[in-house]
Motif scaffolding. Sequence first.
Motif, PDB file in Angstrom:
ATOM      1  N   VAL B 247      24.275  47.997  28.556  1.00  0.00           N
ATOM      2  CA  VAL B 247      22.981  47.544  28.043  1.00  0.00           C
ATOM      3  C   VAL B 247      22.670  48.166  26.676  1.00  0.00           C
ATOM      4  N   ASP B 248      23.634  48.821  26.150  1.00  0.00           N
ATOM      5  CA  ASP B 248      23.488  49.433  24.832  1.00  0.00           C
ATOM      6  C   ASP B 248      23.517  48.334  23.766  1.00  0.00           C
ATOM      7  N   PRO B 249      22.459  48.221  22.934  1.00  0.00           N
ATOM      8  CA  PRO B 249      22.453  47.155  21.927  1.00  0.00           C
ATOM      9  C   PRO B 249      23.651  47.231  20.988  1.00  0.00           C
ATOM     10  N   GLN B 250      24.126  48.437  20.750  1.00  0.00           N
ATOM     11  CA  GLN B 250      25.241  48.559  19.810  1.00  0.00           C
ATOM     12  C   GLN B 250      26.584  48.259  20.473  1.00  0.00           C
ATOM     13  N   HIS B 251      26.754  48.695  21.692  1.00  0.00           N
ATOM     14  CA  HIS B 251      28.073  48.596  22.325  1.00  0.00           C
ATOM     15  C   HIS B 251      28.110  47.658  23.529  1.00  0.00           C
ATOM     16  N   GLY B 252      26.947  47.156  23.929  1.00  0.00           N
ATOM     17  CA  GLY B 252      26.902  46.332  25.149  1.00  0.00           C
ATOM     18  C   GLY B 252      27.817  45.117  25.093  1.00  0.00           C
ATOM     19  N   ALA B 253      27.823  44.446  23.940  1.00  0.00           N
ATOM     20  CA  ALA B 253      28.658  43.240  23.821  1.00  0.00           C
ATOM     21  C   ALA B 253      30.139  43.597  23.916  1.00  0.00           C
ATOM     22  N   VAL B 254      30.478  44.741  23.331  1.00  0.00           N
ATOM     23  CA  VAL B 254      31.884  45.181  23.373  1.00  0.00           C
ATOM     24  C   VAL B 254      32.288  45.477  24.815  1.00  0.00           C
ATOM     25  N   VAL B 255      31.381  46.117  25.523  1.00  0.00           N
ATOM     26  CA  VAL B 255      31.677  46.458  26.925  1.00  0.00           C
ATOM     27  C   VAL B 255      31.808  45.174  27.759  1.00  0.00           C
ATOM     28  N   ALA B 256      30.920  44.221  27.494  1.00  0.00           N
ATOM     29  CA  ALA B 256      30.989  42.946  28.232  1.00  0.00           C
ATOM     30  C   ALA B 256      32.308  42.234  27.942  1.00  0.00           C
ATOM     31  N   ASN B 257      32.704  42.287  26.703  1.00  0.00           N
ATOM     32  CA  ASN B 257      33.972  41.656  26.312  1.00  0.00           C
ATOM     33  C   ASN B 257      35.155  42.364  26.979  1.00  0.00           C
ATOM     34  N   TYR B 258      35.042  43.693  27.012  1.00  0.00           N
ATOM     35  CA  TYR B 258      36.090  44.495  27.657  1.00  0.00           C
ATOM     36  C   TYR B 258      36.179  44.130  29.140  1.00  0.00           C
ATOM     37  N   GLN B 259      35.011  43.924  29.721  1.00  0.00           N
ATOM     38  CA  GLN B 259      34.967  43.563  31.139  1.00  0.00           C
ATOM     39  C   GLN B 259      35.637  42.207  31.380  1.00  0.00           C
ATOM     40  N   ARG B 260      35.327  41.245  30.506  1.00  0.00           N
ATOM     41  CA  ARG B 260      35.958  39.916  30.663  1.00  0.00           C
ATOM     42  C   ARG B 260      37.475  40.020  30.526  1.00  0.00           C
ATOM     43  N   GLY B 261      37.871  40.813  29.554  1.00  0.00           N
ATOM     44  CA  GLY B 261      39.313  41.016  29.341  1.00  0.00           C
ATOM     45  C   GLY B 261      39.964  41.623  30.567  1.00  0.00           C
ATOM     46  N   LEU B 262      39.184  42.515  31.212  1.00  0.00           N
ATOM     47  CA  LEU B 262      39.704  43.191  32.403  1.00  0.00           C
ATOM     48  C   LEU B 262      39.915  42.192  33.544  1.00  0.00           C
ATOM     49  N   VAL B 263      38.973  41.265  33.669  1.00  0.00           N
ATOM     50  CA  VAL B 263      39.102  40.233  34.713  1.00  0.00           C
ATOM     51  C   VAL B 263      40.346  39.385  34.436  1.00  0.00           C
ATOM     52  N   ARG B 264      40.509  39.020  33.169  1.00  0.00           N
ATOM     53  CA  ARG B 264      41.701  38.215  32.828  1.00  0.00           C
ATOM     54  C   ARG B 264      42.969  39.006  33.084  1.00  0.00           C
ATOM     55  N   LEU B 265      42.884  40.292  32.753  1.00  0.00           N
ATOM     56  CA  LEU B 265      44.062  41.149  32.951  1.00  0.00           C
ATOM     57  C   LEU B 265      44.392  41.246  34.438  1.00  0.00           C
ATOM     58  N   ARG B 266      43.329  41.389  35.221  1.00  0.00           N
ATOM     59  CA  ARG B 266      43.559  41.461  36.663  1.00  0.00           C
ATOM     60  C   ARG B 266      44.167  40.142  37.168  1.00  0.00           C
ATOM     61  N   ASP B 267      43.619  39.039  36.667  1.00  0.00           N
ATOM     62  CA  ASP B 267      44.174  37.732  37.063  1.00  0.00           C
ATOM     63  C   ASP B 267      45.659  37.657  36.710  1.00  0.00           C
ATOM     64  N   ASP B 268      45.947  38.074  35.495  1.00  0.00           N
ATOM     65  CA  ASP B 268      47.347  38.020  35.045  1.00  0.00           C
ATOM     66  C   ASP B 268      48.230  38.907  35.911  1.00  0.00           C
ATOM     67  N   MET B 269      47.657  40.073  36.214  1.00  0.00           N
ATOM     68  CA  MET B 269      48.428  41.036  37.003  1.00  0.00           C
ATOM     69  C   MET B 269      48.684  40.491  38.410  1.00  0.00           C
ATOM     70  N   GLU B 270      47.641  39.950  38.993  1.00  0.00           N
ATOM     71  CA  GLU B 270      47.792  39.404  40.347  1.00  0.00           C
ATOM     72  C   GLU B 270      48.770  38.225  40.331  1.00  0.00           C
ATOM     73  N   PHE B 271      48.640  37.437  39.274  1.00  0.00           N
ATOM     74  CA  PHE B 271      49.560  36.302  39.191  1.00  0.00           C
ATOM     75  C   PHE B 271      50.986  36.795  38.996  1.00  0.00           C
ATOM     76  N   ALA B 272      51.121  37.847  38.196  1.00  0.00           N
ATOM     77  CA  ALA B 272      52.466  38.393  37.965  1.00  0.00           C
ATOM     78  C   ALA B 272      53.071  38.865  39.290  1.00  0.00           C
ATOM     79  N   ALA B 273      52.205  39.453  40.142  1.00  0.00           N
ATOM     80  CA  ALA B 273      52.697  39.910  41.450  1.00  0.00           C
ATOM     81  C   ALA B 273      53.133  38.708  42.291  1.00  0.00           C
TER      82      ALA B 273
END
Lengths: 645, 342
Positions: B247-273
């Motif tokens: 919820v940090d105005p300066q970093h919140g968007a970056v964190v949200a983006n990081y979170q989305r990337g993490l979901v994609r990464l998890r998807d990729d990882m699960e798919f790789a498995a």
Amino acid sequence: MVQAAAKLAGVALAGTLLAGCAQTAVGARTSAVAMPEGMVSFQNEAPMSGAMVVVRYPASLDPQAEDAYYTAFARTPIGGSASSGLVGSPEARQVADGMVVKSSYFALSLYKELAERLPEQTVLLSPHQLTLDASGKLTSEPMTDAESLPNVLTVDFSTYSFPDPEKMMSSEPLTFGDLITPLVVVHADHRSMAPTHGVLMASSPLMRHAGGEAREEAAGSIYDLQQGLFTTQRRPLDFVAFLNREGDVAPPTQGLTVNGDINAAQTYPLEKFVMNRAVLARMEQTGAVDIDPLETAFSAPLAQRIVDIANDIEPEKAAMVQRAAAVARFDPGIAALSLVGLADDDVRTRFRYAERLLSAERKFLAVQSEKIYEGIHEGEMGQQVRELIAAEYDVINQRREIARQQNAATAAAILGAVAAGAVAAGSDGDVGDYLAADLLADLAVVAAAQAFSLNSQSKQVGSVFLESVVPALEEQIEIQVNLIDSNETITAIRFEDFQEILQDRYASSHRAIDTVATRCAFTGAGSEPRGTWQGECDGGLANGAGVGVIQLESGTTMEYFGSALNGQPSGVGYAIYHTGGETWSAEGVFANGQPDGAVRVARGGRADEIREFDGGRDAGPAMPGARVPGLFDQDVYIAGFEPVS
Amino acid sequence: MATDLIFGAAMGSLISLFLLDNPVSAEPPRAAPEPVVEQSGQAAEPVAVEPALIETVRAETPALPSLPEPEPLPTLPVATPQPEPAIDAPPAPTASAWASPDDYVIPEANARCIAMMAGFPDDSLASRYQFFRLIQEMSRGMTPEVRMALAAYSSGTVSIEAPVMETIEDITNPVLRQAAPAVTVAQMDHLIGFGTDCATYIDGQVTGLAAADPSLNEPAFNLAIGQDALFLRQILLDSLYRLGADVDPQHGAVVANYQRGLVRLRDDMEFAAFDAELAELEALALGDLGDRLDTANASINDGMYDDSTGSAVRLAKDMSDAARRESQQRMARILIDILAGG
């Protein structure tokens, strides 16, 4: 003098009967399918979940269908007219049997060439058995599961020989020895080229039948969609439609072309060409299994042309409904959503698993095709067919030699007759002149008799050979059927287990999704819920991604793939309109059920055009810079426009 | 190579356990606000954590199973980068030195890289490879913006000489990361900084180790490492959420983006498995099918051999020869007749 004149009359009769020169069974040196550009590499993207090409060919004959097949084969000759006495004749049966054997063998040559040019394990063999359908009509059925998976291109291949072996040395189509007459149809799902219903190339005698079968297949698929089903329509071999004299619809056509952008099927002219004789001789001498006399003359050039066609096609459109049908087997919830852009991340993620599963199935069936190829081509049947071709080559060469002798004898007879006539006409009653004329006439008669004799010898050589190879042909078909059946039985048992394991893994791996496809009403551009929608629904109407079919008030049947709102096409989509006389497609943005804005239009006999639509009304060519969003992220721009990424 | 090689069979199982219990979610669990974190929407001040707290938590956390006996390391075929001889060994830098995104080219980078690499396990090729690959995976795609966010929410310092295994143990320690998420962020930033700034060294190590032991390239083994990296990334995200970075105005968007990337990464990882599992199944099933079909083909082909074509051809030739002889005799008779004046 009277005696000489009688002899001359006999010689003249002989000349008439021999009808000039004997023909020597010639063929073209190169096939018409050869492309001037030479090598073309595959530059498209093969679908992960399906095959790129399935090669179908007649491989077996159901004993119950023998009569129907032999009769149809004799009654529907290509490239000439056959006498009515051929129906039921043993000679026509021999030729018909030979066609099955040769088609099976040479289809493997095409398979090999395609497999070398296309991505690994994306080419499958689908041998067909000629059989009878429930109504007793001749049909063909696949002998393996190769056609159960989605595929981009289907190639029907067979060889052909005119059913009257008497015409073997004439200009009629022939597959014998070093000569071959191929029949080919290349087609895809009708969504890939709507104006031709997916017919991409066909041998000229088969074109109208392929066109008719393709339209029937499209109608069947639309009917199934209307019932809320995704099914894969699989028609019999187009050659069977030809034998049945069915499906007579001419698609828009053009000549053989390269990098073609016209929405028309390429016409492959009927041809008889000569295989590489040096290769044939080497094959005969060495018996090596890796020598393919058809490769350079035909299989490689045809494979190149098919690769060229594969480069031009949009694989997604060609395979999307078949893929949905395959996915529906184990995950009906995403089948309809898999058809279009897969905008939803969750659906896309889940679909990735489904695609991977189908790719595993495809690899499994690819192994079966490889083993069928090895078992037949490198096995007993392959060896026997090579021996047969070599023997045929000897026979046809023998007949060519006899024909040359016959021509020389005919010439001698005619010249002798002319000379004798001249001597007789110029004689003044001198005994010497009389003897000379008589001797010349005698020699002319001998030459004519020799020509007769050679003519009969030639025919006898051909008929004796055909007659004697009947058991060998039957044995070759039997070997092949045993191999295919055995391969299919083993594969099917293992495939069943494999599918079960795969589907277990799929069920335990994929995640739940919020949006699943259901069935609801589709209204097209109107408001009456007469059509069927499969995909995202809301309030009983199409809302979101999916596929819909509807018969419009005008009588036109509309297929629509893409996004919908309140039952109507709305957003990016791809529509196919089947009117009475024409099928055409529109891809781009839709509003209120109608194309709206810059739309890519495909009509028969023309290249795709970008046209401006205003609420469904065609307002003419789109302005430069117009962008047409494609259903599968393959946006199209008008030349001169620089897309901004 | 099995997953249990990870962390000498210790850390791998621990991480796997967490992976099962705490899958990456779109909405990371938010703990009750911690008193040390400002909720004003501004970047939190670095949290000072008493080293004693870490020691206490470590002491209260059940000990990890002991590592297997170290094996002597063979000489690697690929030379690892050497520090420049002119540079004296630098003093141990702090995590904040790594975390400076504006100062990516650090003069003492080589020496720091070497110093940190000294803290990597060296008991076996596998464990060393595993740790380097883990750092590689953790650092992948870390943008300067993310690094800035990490710097803003880090607290405490991590010695560059701290053994990397100990740092990771601290990060994965559930008690510690609940009690002091800012320290977890600092420790992650420390490792990510190392992975980013010493990428050349790490790549060299990974390549060299894989060349020395090709079995290290095994997809399943690397997939397990990727899963561990994903777990550590998830811990980082959870810690950032606990600190209010989302919820940090300066970093919140970056964190949200990081979170989305993490979901994609998890998807990729699960798919790789899934993909790896299917690849194994395919290999078994296709091999088995191929063998069976080969056997069937051989059996059918052997049973069918009877030279029917050869017989047919010989028969045709005999019949043709007979016909030819008959034709020649007929010709001879005609000739005699003619010459006899018939």
